[in-house]
Design an enzyme around this catalytic site. Sequence first.
Site, PDB file in Angstrom:
ATOM      1  N   GLY A 176      56.286  66.561   8.267  1.00 40.94           N
ATOM      2  CA  GLY A 176      55.733  67.943   8.111  1.00 40.94           C
ATOM      3  C   GLY A 176      56.700  68.648   9.520  1.00 40.94           C
ATOM      4  CG  ASP A 197      47.571  59.720   8.149  1.00 40.81           C
ATOM      5  OD1 ASP A 197      48.653  60.864   8.106  1.00 40.81           O
ATOM      6  OD2 ASP A 197      46.981  59.972   7.500  1.00 40.81           O
ATOM      7  CB  THR A 235      54.984  59.079  10.794  1.00 39.89           C
ATOM      8  OG1 THR A 235      54.962  60.279   9.927  1.00 39.89           O
ATOM      9  CG2 THR A 235      56.114  58.877  11.375  1.00 39.89           C
ATOM     10  CG  ASP A 271      47.387  67.018   8.237  1.00 39.02           C
ATOM     11  OD1 ASP A 271      47.426  68.538   7.623  1.00 39.02           O
ATOM     12  OD2 ASP A 271      47.750  66.399   7.746  1.00 39.02           O
TER      13      ASP A 271
END
Length: 151
Positions: A6, A95, A97, A125
Site C-alpha cells: 500500500g 513485512d 514485501t 502498520d
Amino acid sequence: IVTCGGLCPGLNAVIRELTKMLRAYGVKTVYGIRGGYNGCKREEDWVDLNDEVVQTIHMKGGSILVSDRGNPPPAEVAEILRRCGIRQFFVLGGDGTHNGAFAIYKELVKSGHECAVVGVPKTIDNDIQVIDRSFGFRTACTEAEKAIESA
C-alpha cells in the site's frame, strides 16, 4: 528500485534520496520499476530515474513508481534481474514485501547471480520486526487521531 504494498507518505522522498545517493556513489543508471513486483516482469515498465525525473517528486503524493500488491514467482523476478545485469535491488515495502525480497534473494543465490537485495521498511502498520518505527506510521497515527477527535 521498486515500491510494493500500500501507499504511505514519504515514498517519493525515499525514491528521490536513494536515487541521488546512488548517483553520488557513481551508479550510472538507476531504474525505477512501475507496478511493484509485477512490474519487474515487464521491462517496458522500468524507468530511468535520472536527476530530472526525481528532482521534484518529493513534492508529490503516492509513488511515481505505482505501488502494487502482486507477487509473481520469485524465480521469475530473479531471472529477469540476472538477465538485465541488476546488481542492487532496493525494495520499499512492509513485512510481506520483505518476505518476497528474501525469496527473490534466495533465488538469486541459487542462480549464482551476485545482487544485493536491500529492504527499505515502509508500513503504516509498524509490523516489521527489528525496527522501532518506519516512515508512514506516524502519519497514519496522526490522521487516525484527527478522525477520532472529529467524531
